[in-house]
Design a protein around this motif. Structure first.
Motif, short mmCIF file in Angstrom:
data_model
loop_
_atom_site.label_atom_id
_atom_site.label_comp_id
_atom_site.label_asym_id
_atom_site.label_seq_id
_atom_site.Cartn_x
_atom_site.Cartn_y
_atom_site.Cartn_z
N LYS A 1 13.55 -65.36 -21.24
CA LYS A 1 14.22 -65.01 -22.79
C LYS A 1 14.78 -66.61 -22.53
CE LYS A 1 16.44 -62.44 -25.63
NZ LYS A 1 17.12 -61.68 -26.19
N GLU A 2 14.98 -66.66 -23.41
CA GLU A 2 16.00 -67.70 -23.54
C GLU A 2 17.35 -67.39 -25.65
OE1 GLU A 2 14.54 -71.44 -26.55
OE2 GLU A 2 12.81 -71.40 -24.76
N LEU A 3 18.36 -67.74 -24.54
CA LEU A 3 19.53 -66.41 -24.68
C LEU A 3 20.58 -67.96 -25.85
CD1 LEU A 3 20.71 -65.25 -21.13
CD2 LEU A 3 18.98 -64.08 -23.14
N ASP A 4 21.44 -67.51 -26.83
CA ASP A 4 21.57 -68.84 -27.24
C ASP A 4 23.26 -68.43 -27.24
OD1 ASP A 4 22.64 -70.11 -29.48
OD2 ASP A 4 22.84 -68.54 -31.08
N ALA A 5 23.21 -68.95 -26.27
CA ALA A 5 25.26 -69.12 -24.80
C ALA A 5 24.76 -69.78 -24.28
CB ALA A 5 24.68 -67.12 -24.22
N GLU B 1 16.67 -67.07 -12.52
CA GLU B 1 16.44 -68.35 -12.06
C GLU B 1 16.62 -68.94 -13.40
OE1 GLU B 1 14.64 -72.25 -11.06
OE2 GLU B 1 12.85 -70.51 -10.98
N VAL B 2 18.12 -69.36 -14.08
CA VAL B 2 18.39 -70.07 -14.88
C VAL B 2 18.74 -71.41 -15.49
CG1 VAL B 2 21.10 -70.21 -16.11
CG2 VAL B 2 19.80 -68.24 -14.67
N LYS B 3 18.08 -71.67 -16.43
CA LYS B 3 18.14 -73.51 -17.01
C LYS B 3 18.54 -73.44 -18.11
CE LYS B 3 14.57 -73.97 -13.70
NZ LYS B 3 15.01 -75.53 -13.28
N SER B 4 18.80 -74.53 -18.50
CA SER B 4 19.95 -75.77 -18.92
C SER B 4 18.51 -75.77 -19.91
CB SER B 4 21.08 -76.58 -18.92
OG SER B 4 21.51 -77.21 -20.04
N THR C 1 20.30 -71.19 -22.90
CA THR C 1 19.99 -71.10 -21.28
C THR C 1 18.70 -70.34 -21.57
OG1 THR C 1 21.95 -70.62 -20.92
CG2 THR C 1 20.48 -69.81 -19.80
N ARG C 2 17.92 -70.55 -20.65
CA ARG C 2 16.31 -70.08 -20.30
C ARG C 2 16.73 -69.06 -19.06
NH1 ARG C 2 12.67 -73.88 -20.82
NH2 ARG C 2 12.65 -73.44 -22.46
N LEU D 1 23.42 -59.45 -21.22
CA LEU D 1 23.96 -60.86 -20.81
C LEU D 1 24.28 -61.48 -22.47
CD1 LEU D 1 24.57 -62.42 -18.42
CD2 LEU D 1 22.08 -62.72 -18.50
N GLU D 2 23.34 -62.18 -22.95
CA GLU D 2 23.52 -63.03 -24.45
C GLU D 2 24.58 -62.42 -24.43
OE1 GLU D 2 21.07 -65.43 -27.31
OE2 GLU D 2 20.41 -62.99 -27.15
#
Length: 139
Positions: free
Chosen positions: A8-12, A90-93, A100-101, A133-134
């Motif tokens: 999921k892509e987070l707007d954060a 796993e967290v990606k920029s 964040t993905r 989380l977002e």
């Protein structure tokens, strides 16, 4: 075996998202717990989740890679109809760190339910977790 693979892509900002997840012993951003007990530190530590009317749930940190923004954990005994639960995150920029993905994977063996029901149950839990989380990371 149930295999959940949610991305999921987070707007954060990635720094805030990873800051929340990297502190494995802290789940203040996800409501619903009575309290979290932290046993040990670093890889091998346990976060023991206490909720009313249930036995505590132990989540044991298996790996932590701050450089890759990734970790994995296992839950030896679940209050849900699954066993042999293992997860990795796993967290990606993205967008120069403004977004964040998050990639959350887990595997578990169904116990008394079929795989489709177990899949739906775990996917629902992770959808809720990522939404919260977002919200927390936007603060």
């Amino acid at each position: 075996m149930i295999k959940v693979n949610i991305e999921k892509e987070l707007d954060a900002p990635v720094s805030k998202v990873w800051g929340l997840l990297e502190n494995f012993g802290n789940l203040d951003w996800y409501p619903g717990w009575d309290r979290i007990e932290v046993i040990g530190s670093g890889v091998g530590m346990t976060r023991r989740i206490h909720m009313t009317g249930m036995d505590p749930i132990d989540e044991i940190l298996e790996t932590m890679d701050a450089e890759r923004r990734a970790f994995s954990y296992k839950i030896p005994q679940m209050p849900m109809p699954v066993s042999e639960y293992r997860a990795s995150v796993e967290v990606k920029s993205i967008d120069n760190g403004e977004r964040t993905r998050v990639h959350w994977r887990c595997e578990a063996k169904p116990e008394g339910i079929d795989e489709a029901d177990g899949q739906a149950m775990l996917e629902g839990i992770y959808a809720d977790l990522l939404a919260k989380l977002e919200v927390a990371a936007k603060k």
